[in-house]
Design a protein around this motif. Structure first.
Motif: not given
Length: 162
Positions: A43-50, A78-93
């Motif tokens: 996890i990067s600093i931006p990813e941790w903040r998210v 970028r942090a959101v995209s990486r976290l989503e790709a890693a399966g750590l977050l979900l996107k929804s409308s």
């Protein structure tokens, strides 16, 4: 080249300039803390903040995270995209506005968060351990005063002229 008589007023002593000192210590604290989670969790600093903001807010838009984490939009995206790709977050409308995407932690994201929190609080405890109770209270009071002054500046700057 400045005249000698103006040299003291024209030169900025960065070692004593509050904005510079705060930026340096904030960067050092973030970097030191990141060593506790970067290698272990990737996890990067931006990813941790998210992740930290998602844990607090549960469901939030990328725009709202950008406003809260003090990072530019590109780094947040970028942090959101990486976290989503890693399966750590979900996107929804968003239910009220389908154009607005909301993000939330997945079960795996929550698991990572729960493992990082004790590391982060231990790091904070160790760092703050050099301060006695009076120092800690003074630091909190100083942060409050500085934030209040910044809030007043922002409010004054946003007032219409005339």
């Amino acid at each position: 080249m400045p005249r000698e008589t103006d040299a003291e007023t024209d030169m900025l002593d960065l070692d004593r300039f509050l904005p510079y000192r705060l930026a340096v210590i904030a960067a050092r604290v973030s970097k030191a803390l990141s060593t506790l989670y970067a290698e272990r969790f990737g996890i990067s600093i931006p990813e941790w903040r998210v992740i930290a903001h998602l844990a607090r807010s549960e469901r939030i838009s990328v725009r709202d995270i950008h406003a809260r984490v003090n990072l530019d939009k590109v780094k947040v995206s970028r942090a959101v995209s990486r976290l989503e790709a890693a399966g750590l977050l979900l996107k929804s409308s968003n239910a009220a506005d389908a154009r607005l995407l909301e993000i939330s932690l997945s079960d795996a994201g929550w698991a990572v968060y729960r493992q990082i929190v004790p590391l982060a609080t231990g790091f904070e405890r160790d760092l703050m351990g050099v301060l006695d109770d009076a120092d800690h209270e003074a630091l909190e009071r100083i942060f409050g005063k500085l934030n209040g002054q910044l809030d007043r500046r922002v409010a004054t700057e946003s007032l219409p002229e005339g």
